[in-house]
Design an enzyme around this catalytic site. Structure first.
Site, short mmCIF file in Angstrom:
data_model
loop_
_atom_site.label_atom_id
_atom_site.label_comp_id
_atom_site.label_asym_id
_atom_site.label_seq_id
_atom_site.Cartn_x
_atom_site.Cartn_y
_atom_site.Cartn_z
N HIS A 51 33.61 46.66 42.82
CA HIS A 51 33.16 45.81 41.72
C HIS A 51 32.20 46.56 40.79
O HIS A 51 32.56 46.93 39.68
CB HIS A 51 32.50 44.54 42.29
N ASN B 53 36.28 40.00 40.82
CA ASN B 53 35.09 39.20 40.50
C ASN B 53 35.28 37.70 40.70
O ASN B 53 34.50 37.05 41.39
CB ASN B 53 34.65 39.46 39.06
N ILE C 136 30.65 39.02 33.11
CA ILE C 136 29.78 38.41 34.10
C ILE C 136 29.70 39.32 35.31
O ILE C 136 30.59 40.17 35.49
CB ILE C 136 30.27 37.01 34.52
N HIS D 90 38.56 44.03 36.83
CA HIS D 90 37.34 43.24 37.03
C HIS D 90 37.66 41.81 37.43
O HIS D 90 37.03 41.25 38.33
CB HIS D 90 36.48 43.24 35.78
N HIS E 15 31.78 47.77 36.23
CA HIS E 15 30.55 47.67 35.43
C HIS E 15 30.01 49.04 35.03
O HIS E 15 29.79 49.33 33.85
CB HIS E 15 29.48 46.90 36.21
#
Length: 984
Positions: free
Chosen positions: A641, A837, A984, A833, A646
């Site tokens: 993740h 997520n 997010i 993602h 990110h």
């Protein structure tokens, strides 16, 4: 969880307007007659003329020239709401304007006609703005009053049009005069943030050419958001400027104002002459000089290492005292992608680390990268709700002094009952009665209150947690072996499972330090496991040849850190391996789990224990699965993740803004995939992945979580392998096949993540190819594009500097290589993602299914503790003592609830919320083609989930795989939907 909520909830200034349609207006908007600029001594031909009557009016004005402007009416045409009173200043200005109007009318009667305007064209400008926000959905009344004072003092907001043409005499672009907004002061005072519309008129020569840019100057002391701007030409052609940007004060003499371009796209070599200097100037502004501490209103993109995760200057007793952490990035030992530079001063105790600033201070990111108002209010509401759900368990634990769950049933009582409806006071704010496809913010201005009391999506009450989907139908199926294997293919971390290619299984770690590399899982164990599942005899070699053995292997990643982890007085864990068998029904059944502790001394013998399903009679098989799930949970959160999406995408965001102009077609196609990412990353460094943050305190690896992600980046990350087809091939889950639709054939056809992912990959790749072919005629054009080549070079050599010489970086020397590169970036930000997520709460919200913490090792065979596990009551107690305790579980559950929630203004693949992002028919046609493909993929996934022969689509828990369904039916916790970006 509380730290995350307080960190996010403290922000007082936000980006972008809400979608509120109720904006204040005067009962009767002022006239919009053409505006005449400062009177000139002669016309264009040099002949003297009488001044027009409007010129004379402007002579008496305090500051000419002023544009006629009008506030936008409300969407429904009604009067301003009750919460929009007029201030005394605004009322006085209204009276003055009325007198001025009468004075002007008098001159209309007394003064003969003025300047001949046959040589001028009138261009109408329409803009929508939002004033400074106080917090959440509230307008800043103090800032509004200050703006009124500026207006009275003659300090206005002005706009100037820049043509795409160059004046042949001056060799500079044609520009209009600056036109100021006159009626800013007459907009209504509002308690709730609102949008205001104004109309301006620009007079330009008939040979002015097509506008390509505007320059905005804000002489107010407060910023405002320019939501959009458009120009209507004399022939009614419309030129759109999709601004969506905050404009700050620029009273400094050297500040030329904000440059904003139209939505036309040009390669650098095709840029109209009038826009070339502005194109270069804007990129220079965004790059900055790399010096000094960044200020809140800066727009500078620059790089830095992850040197702000620790807190070396922390005071003893203050959040655990000093918390030094190694710098990630900038070394070969601990490499890492770069993050946005803030320029904060170094720590006193460790000059290599950056100081954290005030407790509630937010880390700098460029202003327009921050959450917009709706997103922030929605996120803040979810943060408060997530924290509130853990309130009663926390109070009970505090009162009783017991932080342990007494039973699995007690955990289930934390959740809303199946089918429970929202039960809160309904007279505080009316429910949104709009249809489900209407954005709630359109009819509900108080986003925070609405989303707090009436969250979009599955309803829960204010106290209990939402019921996780994994126990939504059957609350016992989660612990079955079939579901255990299925979640490696269709759960929240389906990126680790590999096809077992060789036997025996061997470690790649240094034998001198970690002992015998051979796994303790033997040939006999595997063959006996296969026999127990299918009967008969199938040798290991035949199973390998038939592609029926698979492995989830965390041995080499975790083993070097196990002793450090287990010495933290936080939790206890093993390095895990799980071997699985592909049944005739295409499901994966676990054959054996290996749990390993390192040698007591270098080169000694490892402590490896093997567990098989038959050992469930002893009560230890479920404990072994819990350790595997916890290990997977830790790896998932910081590597699958955070690292792989990110952290790895942020350098591309920075490089894109530094080197690709907004006029560049590649910039336009990438920007949707960057929205909100830098903001959520900065917040994560503040409260989630930082020292003493949520992950360190509640995940078994503790302070070593981020350091371990650096090691994985060093050993296992390559850019080309982030592309889905290459990732599947690397893991042996697919084979190259030129005849297959996407160039690969799955080894395991019922692999939901891969099957659905390949469909989305194909749609993205086709769109990227179609889009760039509109601008690049051939491969040579790609290599000669300086902006593009500078972007890619910097993204690799600076943004991912520690891996710049690693294999796997493509060379942008063709349309094909460019399309593949853009597809990879878009895939990481959107589909990858979404897959890791938005299933976090549906699968991990029920903590026993994916515990973030394991606190005890499994008792050794022959001990009293081991024997007690055979008693079901004793087993349950041992199981609960092994996994997360009450506070750890509720903090993580609240965090996962927030992270898994779609915002009310989410933008999904195939959609574009902004209506003016492009006027180019070819660009719009390519996007329409993409949107249709996404719709086709959505339909296909629905059909697959309905196919009963595909056992891995739903599994024993009866949870259809929806994480790669492109669209979510609503906002909230849906377990569906693929947003463009890591939002997010």
């Amino acid at each position: 969880m509380a730290a995350l909520a307080s960190c996010i909830g403290a922000r007082a200034v936000l980006r972008r307007p809400s979608t509120i349609r109720s904006v204040a207006t005067d009962p009767e908007p002022p006239s919009t007659k053409p505006t005449v600029q400062i009177p000139q001594t002669g016309n264009a031909n040099g002949a003297g003329t009488l001044m027009s009557r409007h010129d004379l009016v402007n002579i008496f004005a305090r500051d000419a020239p002023l544009a006629k402007a009008k506030p936008a009416t409300q969407a429904d045409g009604t009067a301003a709401p009750a919460w929009a009173p007029k201030s005394l200043v605004k009322s006085a200005v209204s009276e003055v304007d009325s007198v001025t109007k009468k004075f002007e009318d008098l001159f209309h009667k007394l003064v003969p006609g003025g300047v001949d305007s046959d040589d001028l064209d009138v261009i109408q400008g329409d803009l929508i703005v939002q004033k400074k926000i106080l917090a959440l959905d509230l307008a800043n009344a103090g800032a509004d009053k200050a703006d009124d004072v500026d207006e009275c003092a003659g300090r206005h907001v002005s706009i100037q049009i820049v043509s795409t043409k160059v004046d042949p005499t001056t060799k500079k672009p044609f520009t209009s005069d600056e036109v100021a907004i006159k009626n800013w002061i007459k907009t209504k005072d509002t308690c709730i943030s609102a949008k205001f519309g104004f109309t301006l008129e620009f007079k330009v020569p008939k040979d002015f050419g097509k506008p390509g840019a505007i320059i905005v100057k804000n002489r107010h002391q407060n910023e405002f958001l320019l939501d959009s701007f458009k120009l209507t030409m004399p022939d009614n052609d419309v030129v759109n400027f999709p601004a969506d940007t905050w404009i700050y004060n620029n009273n400094q003499q050297q500040d030329p104002g904000r440059i904003l371009f139209s939505n036309e796209l040009y390669l650098p070599s095709d840029t109209p002459d009038g826009l070339v200097p502005l194109r270069e100037m804007e990129l220079e502004n965004l790059r900055g000089d790399g010096k000094g501490e960044r200020k809140f209103n800066d727009r500078i993109y620059d790089y830095d290492v992850y040197n702000d995760l620790g807190d070396p200057d922390g005071k003893p007793g203050w959040f655990g005292g000093p918390l030094p952490r190694p710098v990630l990035g900038g070394s070969q030992e601990l490499p890492y992608p770069r993050r946005c530079r803030t320029g904060r001063p170094p720590c006193e105790n460790d000059p290599k680390s950056e100081s954290k600033g005030d407790l509630l201070a937010f880390y700098y990111i460029p202003r327009d990268e921050k959450f917009d108002q709706v997103k922030f209010s929605d996120f803040a509401a979810e943060s408060v709700r997530g924290a509130q759900h853990g309130l009663i368990p926390a109070l009970q634990s505090h009162i009783t002094g017991n932080n342990e769950f007494e039973s699995l049933e007690e955990i289930k009582r934390l959740y809303a009952k199946r089918g429970a409806k929202l039960d809160v006071p309904n007279n505080l704010i009316p429910r949104n009665s709009a249809s489900s496809d209407e954005i709630p913010g359109e009819s509900q201005p108080l986003t925070f209150i609405h989303e707090y009391f009436f969250p979009t999506g599955p309803d829960t009450n204010l106290i209990t947690y939402p019921l996780p989907d994994v126990i939504g139908v059957d609350d016992k199926a989660w612990n079955s072996d079939v579901e255990f294997g299925r979640e490696m293919l269709a759960g929240v971390n389906p990126l680790v499972i590999q096809r077992l290619k060789d036997f025996p299984i061997k470690s790649t770690l240094d034998q001198k330090e970690f002992g015998d590399p051979k796994s303790a899982i033997t040939k006999d164990i595997i063959e006996q496991g296969i026999k127990n599942i299918e009967g008969g005899h199938l040798s290991v070699q035949k199973a390998l040849d038939q592609n029926r053995l698979f492995i989830q292997d965390y041995h080499d990643i975790f083993l070097p850190y196990i002793n450090k982890i287990n010495s933290q007085n936080l939790g206890k864990m093993y390095a895990t391996r799980t071997v699985l068998f592909l049944t005739k029904e295409n499901t994966l059944m676990p054959l054996a789990i290996e749990l390993t502790l390192p040698p007591a001394k270098k080169g000694g013998e490892k402590n490896s224990r093997v567990f098989t399903p038959e050992m469930e009679k002893d009560g230890v098989w479920s404990l072994a699965k819990a350790h595997v799930s916890s290990c997977d949970t830790s790896y998932h959160e910081v590597i699958s993740h955070f690292l792989r999406t990110h952290a790895c995408i942020e350098p591309f965001i920075i490089a894109t803004n530094r080197h690709l102009s907004v006029l560049h077609p590649v910039h336009r196609v990438l920007v949707p995939h960057y929205k909100n990412t830098m903001d959520i990353n900065a917040s994560a460094r503040k409260a989630l992945v930082n020292a003493g943050g949520i992950i360190e305190d509640n995940f078994t690896p503790g302070q070593y979580t981020m350091e371990m992600s650096s090691v994985v980046y060093k050993l296992d990350w390559r850019f080309d392998e982030q592309a889905l087809p290459e990732d599947l091939i690397k893991r042996g889950m697919a084979e190259r096949d030129p005849k297959a639709p996407h160039g690969v054939k799955l080894v395991l056809s019922d692999y939901p993540y891969a099957a659905d992912g390949l469909e989305l990959w194909g749609a993205l790749k086709d769109y990227m190819t179609d889009h760039i072919k509109l601008f690049y005629d051939n491969d040579k054009a790609v290599t000669q594009d300086k902006e593009l080549q500078n972007w890619w070079t910097e993204a690799r050599t600076v943004g991912h500097a520690d891996k710049k010489d690693a294999p796997g970086w493509p060379t942008l020397n063709s349309i094909e290589s460019l399309a593949y590169t853009l597809t990879t970036i878009a895939w990481i930000a959107s589909c990858h993602h979404a897959a890791v997520n938005f299933g976090q709460y549906p699968y991990g919200g029920y903590m026993p299914n994916r515990p973030s913490m394991t606190r005890k090792l499994i008792p050794e065979e022959g001990t009293l503790e081991y024997e007690l596990l055979k008693d079901p009551k004793q087993w349950e107690r041992a199981f609960l003592d092994t996994i997360s305790n009450q506070s750890q579980a509720t903090i993580v559950m609240g965090t996962l609830e927030i992270l898994s929630t779609h915002a009310v203004d989410e933008e999904y693949l195939g959609q574009r919320v902004s209506p003016n992002w492009s006027n180019d028919p070819k660009v719009l046609d390519a996007f329409a083609k993409f949107s249709q493909k996404i719709a086709d993929v959505e339909k296909l996934i629905g059909e697959r989930n309905s196919d009963k022969s595909l056992k891995n689509r739903t599994g024993p828990v009866q949870l259809p795989y929806g994480l790669l369904l492109p669209n979510s039916p609503t906002a909230g916790l849906t377990g569906k939907g693929v947003p463009y970006s890591i939002s997010i």
